[in-house]
Design an enzyme around this catalytic site. Structure first.
Site, PDB file in Angstrom:
ATOM      1  N   GLN A  48       0.847  -1.189   0.000  1.00  8.41           N
ATOM      2  CA  GLN A  48       0.000   0.000   0.000  1.00  8.41           C
ATOM      3  C   GLN A  48       0.883   1.240   0.000  1.00  8.41           C
ATOM      4  O   GLN A  48       1.655   1.460   0.938  1.00  8.41           O
ATOM      5  CB  GLN A  48      -0.895  -0.002   1.242  1.00  8.41           C
ATOM      6  CG  GLN A  48      -1.617   1.310   1.525  1.00  8.41           C
ATOM      7  CD  GLN A  48      -2.540   1.741   0.414  1.00  8.41           C
ATOM      8  OE1 GLN A  48      -2.240   2.649  -0.351  1.00  8.41           O
ATOM      9  NE2 GLN A  48      -3.673   1.069   0.305  1.00  8.41           N
ATOM     10  N   GLU A  89      -8.552  -0.542   1.208  1.00  2.00           N
ATOM     11  CA  GLU A  89      -8.151  -0.343   2.602  1.00  2.00           C
ATOM     12  C   GLU A  89      -9.045   0.659   3.325  1.00  2.00           C
ATOM     13  O   GLU A  89      -9.353   0.483   4.499  1.00  2.00           O
ATOM     14  CB  GLU A  89      -6.687   0.107   2.701  1.00  2.00           C
ATOM     15  CG  GLU A  89      -6.241   0.284   4.147  1.00  2.00           C
ATOM     16  CD  GLU A  89      -4.746   0.109   4.340  1.00  2.00           C
ATOM     17  OE1 GLU A  89      -4.262   0.464   5.430  1.00  2.00           O
ATOM     18  OE2 GLU A  89      -4.076  -0.374   3.412  1.00  2.00           O
TER      19      GLU A  89
END
Length: 295
Positions: A48, A89
């Site tokens: 990420q 997320e």
């Protein structure tokens, strides 16, 4: 650059079954492939690129999910027997905020490289990344997965020069990187400051640009003066201000209601710079000194 341009690289990054999962993340959900997974068992992706998330936006998303339900399932993969997030997320964080025990997911198979590329594209499409986050993801694709800048550029819909310039931002000294992260200087300023190879000079120049609100063109002149000083006129030597000077600047800025900077000139000399915008503010500052002359 359009969002459509970014999408062009997606098909080259993932296999057919992964493309269906990516489509599911964009609302084209094949319900037969949607599973329920325990929220607490989904691990965040190590690829990420985003380091920070806006709490207010997460709260707004949570409120939307509470009212309408989760429209887009998360995309996950199985790594060493555990579920690892690929996309979604913020949705996962919102579900945790709501205290939801389970969440809809789409399972897909993907390599580390594919996950890193998908994470980058997803964030670029949403314009979520800071310049340094974007640069760090480009470098990850280069260093860990051996991707050339031309290939990265093709996949994300940007020119190779743009990718190369973004990666160069990682060469900034910590002070300049922090100012860029805080948006006190722009990418344009940063590119100019990279001409200063001396770390102390670059840090001092970046600080001055931020404090004085210099334009990119003014920054170019500042860097030019540092690299090629004109002996015909006195030069202000850019230095990092000691803590005591910084404290004085903050106090003066508070007293005058505008930005005040101390620029050191040599070891014991310097100038105090008081910024103003517009005639009215100049008049107000002069009146603080007891000067009532027309300007």
């Amino acid at each position: 650059m359009s969002r459509q341009a970014l999408g062009k690289g997606l098909g080259a990054l993932i296999r057919k079954n992964e493309a269906r999962a990516a489509a599911a993340a964009e609302n084209e959900v094949d319900e037969s492939r949607v599973l329920l997974a325990k929220v607490d068992e989904i691990q965040p992706s190590p690829f990420q690129p985003r380091r920070t998330f806006n709490d207010e936006q997460i709260s707004e998303l949570a409120a939307s999910i509470r009212e309408r339900g989760l429209v887009q399932p998360l995309v996950v993969r199985r790594v060493n027997g555990k579920l690892e997030l690929i996309a979604g997320e913020r949705r996962l964080r919102a579900m945790k905020l709501l205290g939801k025990p389970e969440v809809k997911v789409v399972m897909m198979e993907a390599t580390d490289r594919e996950v890193a590329e998908l994470a980058l594209i997803e964030n670029l499409q949403r314009e979520d990344l800071t310049p340094l986050e974007e640069a760090e993801q480009y470098r990850l694709l280069q260093s860990r997965f051996g991707m050339k800048q031309e290939i990265i550029a093709q996949h994300v819909g940007k020119s190779r020069a743009v990718v190369a310039n973004m990666v160069r931002l990682l060469e900034l000294v910590p002070t300049a990187r922090e100012l860029l992260e805080k948006e006190e200087i722009s990418v344009g300023h940063a590119k100019v400051l990279l001409q200063l190879k001396d770390a102390a000079q670059q840090a001092a120049a970046a600080t001055r640009v931020a404090k004085q609100g210099l334009t990119v063109r003014q920054t170019e002149q500042l860097v030019k003066d540092i690299l090629n000083p004109d002996p015909a006129r006195p030069q202000i030597v850019s230095k990092v201000l000691p803590a005591a000077y910084e404290s004085v600047c903050q106090q003066l800025s508070s007293d005058f209601g505008t930005k005040v900077n101390i620029a050191l000139k040599g070891k014991s000399n310097g100038v105090i710079e008081i910024s103003y915008t517009g005639r009215d503010e100049l008049v107000r500052i002069l009146q603080l000194f007891g000067v009532n002359a027309p300007v």
